[in-house]
Design an enzyme around this catalytic site. Structure first.
Site, PDB file in Angstrom:
ATOM      1  N   ARG A 147       1.045  12.676  -8.364  1.00 59.34           N
ATOM      2  CA  ARG A 147       1.643  11.551  -7.606  1.00 59.34           C
ATOM      3  C   ARG A 147       2.597  11.731  -8.641  1.00 59.34           C
ATOM      4  O   ARG A 147       3.777  10.722  -8.437  1.00 59.34           O
ATOM      5  CB  ARG A 147       0.231  10.164  -8.682  1.00 59.34           C
ATOM      6  N   GLU A 161       0.509  -1.127  -0.022  1.00 63.78           N
ATOM      7  CA  GLU A 161       0.155  -0.028   0.073  1.00 63.78           C
ATOM      8  C   GLU A 161       0.794   1.188  -0.082  1.00 63.78           C
ATOM      9  O   GLU A 161       2.310   1.158   0.608  1.00 63.78           O
ATOM     10  CB  GLU A 161      -1.045   0.222   1.578  1.00 63.78           C
ATOM     11  N   ASP A 162       0.022   2.298  -0.480  1.00 64.09           N
ATOM     12  CA  ASP A 162       0.778   3.694  -0.645  1.00 64.09           C
ATOM     13  C   ASP A 162       0.948   4.015   1.076  1.00 64.09           C
ATOM     14  O   ASP A 162       2.446   4.273   1.387  1.00 64.09           O
ATOM     15  CB  ASP A 162       0.409   4.537  -1.502  1.00 64.09           C
ATOM     16  N   PHE A 182      -1.790  15.349   5.582  1.00 61.05           N
ATOM     17  CA  PHE A 182      -1.892  15.144   4.515  1.00 61.05           C
ATOM     18  C   PHE A 182      -0.803  15.093   3.211  1.00 61.05           C
ATOM     19  O   PHE A 182      -0.237  16.204   3.517  1.00 61.05           O
ATOM     20  CB  PHE A 182      -3.479  15.854   3.508  1.00 61.05           C
ATOM     21  N   VAL A 183      -0.168  13.728   2.062  1.00 63.84           N
ATOM     22  CA  VAL A 183       0.781  14.257   2.102  1.00 63.84           C
ATOM     23  C   VAL A 183       0.081  13.628   0.684  1.00 63.84           C
ATOM     24  O   VAL A 183      -0.807  13.015   0.164  1.00 63.84           O
ATOM     25  CB  VAL A 183       1.538  13.098   2.838  1.00 63.84           C
ATOM     26  N   ASP A 206      -3.338   5.210   6.951  1.00 64.99           N
ATOM     27  CA  ASP A 206      -4.221   6.575   7.780  1.00 64.99           C
ATOM     28  C   ASP A 206      -5.158   5.864   8.608  1.00 64.99           C
ATOM     29  O   ASP A 206      -4.979   5.188   9.535  1.00 64.99           O
ATOM     30  CB  ASP A 206      -4.925   6.937   6.518  1.00 64.99           C
TER      31      ASP A 206
HETATM   32  P1  5GP Z   1      -7.381   4.219   5.117  1.00 64.42           P
HETATM   33  O1  5GP Z   1      -8.188   3.491   4.521  1.00 64.42           O
HETATM   34  O2  5GP Z   1      -5.640   4.160   5.954  1.00 64.42           O
HETATM   35  O3  5GP Z   1      -7.658   5.286   5.308  1.00 64.42           O
HETATM   36  O4  5GP Z   1      -6.560   5.223   3.956  1.00 64.42           O
HETATM   37  C1  5GP Z   1      -6.581   4.291   2.029  1.00 64.42           C
HETATM   38  C2  5GP Z   1      -6.326   5.703   1.304  1.00 64.42           C
HETATM   39  O5  5GP Z   1      -6.455   7.210   1.385  1.00 64.42           O
HETATM   40  C3  5GP Z   1      -5.065   5.317   0.604  1.00 64.42           C
HETATM   41  O6  5GP Z   1      -4.163   4.214   0.554  1.00 64.42           O
HETATM   42  C4  5GP Z   1      -4.754   6.541   0.615  1.00 64.42           C
HETATM   43  O7  5GP Z   1      -5.068   6.597  -1.361  1.00 64.42           O
HETATM   44  C5  5GP Z   1      -5.950   7.410   0.572  1.00 64.42           C
HETATM   45  N1  5GP Z   1      -4.829   8.507   1.843  1.00 64.42           N
HETATM   46  C6  5GP Z   1      -4.741   8.350   3.397  1.00 64.42           C
HETATM   47  N2  5GP Z   1      -4.199   9.336   3.411  1.00 64.42           N
HETATM   48  C7  5GP Z   1      -3.203  10.131   2.365  1.00 64.42           C
HETATM   49  C8  5GP Z   1      -2.937  11.477   2.252  1.00 64.42           C
HETATM   50  O8  5GP Z   1      -2.497  11.825   3.659  1.00 64.42           O
HETATM   51  N3  5GP Z   1      -2.369  11.608   0.694  1.00 64.42           N
HETATM   52  C9  5GP Z   1      -2.839  11.591   0.106  1.00 64.42           C
HETATM   53  N4  5GP Z   1      -2.800  11.491  -0.832  1.00 64.42           N
HETATM   54  N5  5GP Z   1      -3.839  10.470   0.254  1.00 64.42           N
HETATM   55  C10 5GP Z   1      -4.175   9.099   1.647  1.00 64.42           C
END
Ligand code: 5GP
Length: 176
Positions: free
Chosen positions: A164, A98-99, A151-152, A102
Protein backbone atom coordinates in the site's frame (compact mmCIF):
# COMPACT_ATOMS: atom_id res chain seq x y z
CA UNK A 1 6.62 -10.98 3.21
CA UNK A 2 5.44 -11.57 -0.32
CA UNK A 3 7.75 -11.62 -3.28
CA UNK A 4 5.90 -10.11 -6.19
CA UNK A 5 7.31 -9.36 -9.58
CA UNK A 6 5.93 -5.92 -10.43
CA UNK A 7 6.18 -3.39 -13.24
CA UNK A 8 5.42 0.27 -12.72
CA UNK A 9 2.17 1.15 -14.50
CA UNK A 10 1.38 4.72 -13.41
CA UNK A 11 4.11 6.88 -11.90
CA UNK A 12 3.78 9.47 -9.15
CA UNK A 13 3.75 12.45 -11.51
CA UNK A 14 0.88 11.06 -13.60
CA UNK A 15 -1.09 10.23 -10.46
CA UNK A 16 -0.56 13.71 -9.02
CA UNK A 17 -1.52 15.43 -12.28
CA UNK A 18 -4.70 13.35 -12.69
CA UNK A 19 -5.70 13.84 -9.05
CA UNK A 20 -5.37 17.61 -9.54
CA UNK A 21 -7.64 17.43 -12.61
CA UNK A 22 -10.20 15.35 -10.74
CA UNK A 23 -10.01 17.86 -7.89
CA UNK A 24 -10.83 20.68 -10.28
CA UNK A 25 -13.86 18.79 -11.66
CA UNK A 26 -15.04 17.87 -8.18
CA UNK A 27 -14.61 21.46 -6.97
CA UNK A 28 -17.28 22.45 -9.51
CA UNK A 29 -19.51 19.58 -8.37
CA UNK A 30 -19.12 20.31 -4.66
CA UNK A 31 -19.43 24.10 -4.73
CA UNK A 32 -23.23 23.83 -4.60
CA UNK A 33 -25.00 22.14 -1.71
CA UNK A 34 -23.70 20.16 1.24
CA UNK A 35 -21.27 17.42 0.25
CA UNK A 36 -19.79 14.56 2.21
CA UNK A 37 -16.82 12.78 0.64
CA UNK A 38 -16.74 9.13 1.75
CA UNK A 39 -13.48 7.18 1.60
CA UNK A 40 -13.95 3.44 1.08
CA UNK A 41 -11.29 1.79 3.24
CA UNK A 42 -8.75 0.58 3.17
CA UNK A 43 -7.68 0.93 -0.44
CA UNK A 44 -8.75 4.52 -1.10
CA UNK A 45 -7.07 6.19 1.88
CA UNK A 46 -4.07 7.58 -0.02
CA UNK A 47 -6.07 8.67 -3.07
CA UNK A 48 -8.71 10.19 -0.80
CA UNK A 49 -6.15 12.21 1.18
CA UNK A 50 -4.73 13.68 -2.03
CA UNK A 51 -8.10 14.13 -3.70
CA UNK A 52 -9.83 16.06 -0.94
CA UNK A 53 -6.86 18.45 -0.77
CA UNK A 54 -7.39 19.12 -4.47
CA UNK A 55 -11.07 19.98 -3.95
CA UNK A 56 -11.59 23.70 -3.54
CA UNK A 57 -15.01 23.59 -1.87
CA UNK A 58 -16.47 22.85 1.55
CA UNK A 59 -16.72 19.10 2.00
CA UNK A 60 -17.14 16.92 5.04
CA UNK A 61 -15.24 13.65 5.18
CA UNK A 62 -16.42 10.21 6.27
CA UNK A 63 -15.05 6.68 6.09
CA UNK A 64 -16.65 3.35 5.21
CA UNK A 65 -14.96 -0.01 5.66
CA UNK A 66 -15.70 -2.94 3.39
CA UNK A 67 -14.32 -6.45 3.35
CA UNK A 68 -11.93 -7.06 0.47
CA UNK A 69 -10.74 -10.16 -1.32
CA UNK A 70 -8.62 -11.21 1.65
CA UNK A 71 -5.57 -12.91 0.26
CA UNK A 72 -7.08 -13.74 -3.11
CA UNK A 73 -7.01 -11.64 -6.24
CA UNK A 74 -10.45 -12.53 -7.58
CA UNK A 75 -13.71 -11.10 -6.30
CA UNK A 76 -15.79 -13.50 -4.25
CA UNK A 77 -18.85 -11.40 -4.93
CA UNK A 78 -19.37 -11.04 -1.20
CA UNK A 79 -19.25 -7.53 0.24
CA UNK A 80 -19.43 -6.85 3.95
CA UNK A 81 -19.57 -3.50 5.73
CA UNK A 82 -16.83 -3.50 8.39
CA UNK A 83 -17.00 0.18 9.40
CA UNK A 84 -19.99 2.48 9.08
CA UNK A 85 -20.39 6.25 8.68
CA UNK A 86 -20.48 8.32 11.86
CA UNK A 87 -23.15 10.74 10.63
CA UNK A 88 -26.41 10.51 8.72
CA UNK A 89 -26.42 11.25 4.98
CA UNK A 90 -30.16 11.80 4.68
CA UNK A 91 -30.78 14.82 2.45
CA UNK A 92 -27.02 15.26 1.85
CA UNK A 93 -24.94 14.91 -1.29
CA UNK A 94 -22.52 12.01 -1.11
CA UNK A 95 -19.30 11.58 -3.05
CA UNK A 96 -18.23 7.94 -2.76
CA UNK A 97 -14.48 7.53 -3.31
CA UNK A 98 -13.09 4.08 -4.17
CA UNK A 99 -9.60 2.89 -5.01
CA UNK A 100 -10.61 0.64 -7.87
CA UNK A 101 -13.74 -0.65 -9.56
CA UNK A 102 -13.10 -4.18 -10.80
CA UNK A 103 -16.23 -6.38 -10.87
CA UNK A 104 -18.19 -3.35 -9.62
CA UNK A 105 -19.84 -5.43 -6.89
CA UNK A 106 -18.43 -3.29 -4.07
CA UNK A 107 -19.52 0.01 -5.58
CA UNK A 108 -22.93 -1.44 -6.46
CA UNK A 109 -23.40 -2.70 -2.90
CA UNK A 110 -22.28 0.59 -1.34
CA UNK A 111 -24.39 2.74 -3.66
CA UNK A 112 -27.45 0.62 -2.81
CA UNK A 113 -26.67 0.69 0.91
CA UNK A 114 -26.28 4.48 0.88
CA UNK A 115 -29.32 5.03 -1.35
CA UNK A 116 -31.42 3.27 1.29
CA UNK A 117 -30.44 6.13 3.66
CA UNK A 118 -32.12 8.73 1.43
CA UNK A 119 -29.25 11.03 0.48
CA UNK A 120 -30.06 13.93 -1.83
CA UNK A 121 -27.64 12.57 -4.43
CA UNK A 122 -24.74 10.13 -4.83
CA UNK A 123 -21.77 10.59 -7.15
CA UNK A 124 -18.99 8.03 -7.43
CA UNK A 125 -15.30 8.48 -8.05
CA UNK A 126 -12.68 5.74 -8.52
CA UNK A 127 -8.95 6.15 -8.98
CA UNK A 128 -8.85 3.08 -11.22
CA UNK A 129 -11.50 1.43 -13.36
CA UNK A 130 -11.25 -1.94 -15.10
CA UNK A 131 -14.08 -1.80 -17.66
CA UNK A 132 -13.21 -5.30 -18.91
CA UNK A 133 -13.89 -6.86 -15.49
CA UNK A 134 -17.29 -5.33 -14.75
CA UNK A 135 -20.04 -7.73 -13.67
CA UNK A 136 -22.65 -5.09 -12.83
CA UNK A 137 -23.50 -1.84 -14.54
CA UNK A 138 -21.79 0.71 -12.27
CA UNK A 139 -19.45 2.92 -14.27
CA UNK A 140 -18.08 5.51 -11.80
CA UNK A 141 -19.03 9.14 -12.50
CA UNK A 142 -15.39 10.21 -12.14
CA UNK A 143 -12.44 7.96 -13.06
CA UNK A 144 -8.73 8.56 -12.60
CA UNK A 145 -7.42 5.95 -15.02
CA UNK A 146 -8.94 3.10 -16.98
CA UNK A 147 -6.72 0.00 -16.89
CA UNK A 148 -6.83 -3.56 -18.21
CA UNK A 149 -7.67 -6.64 -16.18
CA UNK A 150 -4.25 -6.83 -14.54
CA UNK A 151 -3.90 -6.95 -10.75
CA UNK A 152 -2.31 -3.76 -9.44
CA UNK A 153 -0.76 -2.65 -6.15
CA UNK A 154 0.55 0.57 -4.65
CA UNK A 155 -0.80 4.04 -3.81
CA UNK A 156 -3.12 2.47 -1.25
CA UNK A 157 -3.82 -0.82 -3.02
CA UNK A 158 -2.48 -3.96 -1.38
CA UNK A 159 -1.57 -7.55 -1.88
CA UNK A 160 -1.96 -9.51 1.37
CA UNK A 161 -1.75 -6.22 3.27
CA UNK A 162 1.56 -5.16 1.71
CA UNK A 163 2.50 -2.70 -1.04
CA UNK A 164 0.00 0.00 0.00
CA UNK A 165 2.91 2.34 0.73
CA UNK A 166 4.31 2.29 -2.81
CA UNK A 167 4.02 5.88 -4.08
CA UNK A 168 3.15 4.66 -7.60
CA UNK A 169 0.82 2.04 -9.10
CA UNK A 170 2.42 -1.20 -10.24
CA UNK A 171 1.13 -4.13 -12.20
CA UNK A 172 1.76 -7.57 -10.71
CA UNK A 173 3.25 -10.06 -13.18
CA UNK A 174 3.43 -13.28 -11.20
CA UNK A 175 -0.05 -13.86 -9.77
CA UNK A 176 -3.33 -14.60 -11.56
P1 5GP B 1 -14.88 -5.04 -7.01
O1 5GP B 1 -15.98 -5.22 -6.03
O2 5GP B 1 -15.16 -3.90 -7.99
O3 5GP B 1 -14.60 -6.32 -7.75
O4 5GP B 1 -13.54 -4.69 -6.28
C1 5GP B 1 -13.56 -4.41 -4.93
C2 5GP B 1 -12.24 -4.28 -4.27
O5 5GP B 1 -11.35 -5.30 -4.68
C3 5GP B 1 -11.51 -3.00 -4.55
O6 5GP B 1 -11.98 -1.93 -3.76
C4 5GP B 1 -10.09 -3.42 -4.16
O7 5GP B 1 -9.91 -3.34 -2.77
C5 5GP B 1 -10.04 -4.86 -4.61
N1 5GP B 1 -9.42 -4.96 -5.93
C6 5GP B 1 -10.00 -5.12 -7.14
N2 5GP B 1 -9.09 -5.14 -8.12
C7 5GP B 1 -7.88 -4.99 -7.50
C8 5GP B 1 -6.52 -4.90 -7.98
O8 5GP B 1 -6.20 -4.96 -9.18
N3 5GP B 1 -5.58 -4.72 -7.01
C9 5GP B 1 -5.86 -4.64 -5.69
N4 5GP B 1 -4.85 -4.48 -4.86
N5 5GP B 1 -7.11 -4.70 -5.21
C10 5GP B 1 -8.11 -4.87 -6.12
Amino acid sequence: MTNLNTTQLIDEKRIAARVKELGRELSLLCKDGEWTAVSVLKGSFMFFADLIRAIDADVKTEFLGVSSYGNATQSTGEVKLTLDLTSAVEGKNVLLVEDIVDSGLTMDYLAKTLRARSPKSIKTCALLFKPGALKVDVKPDYVGFEIGNEFVVGYGLDYQGYYRNLPYIAQVNNIN
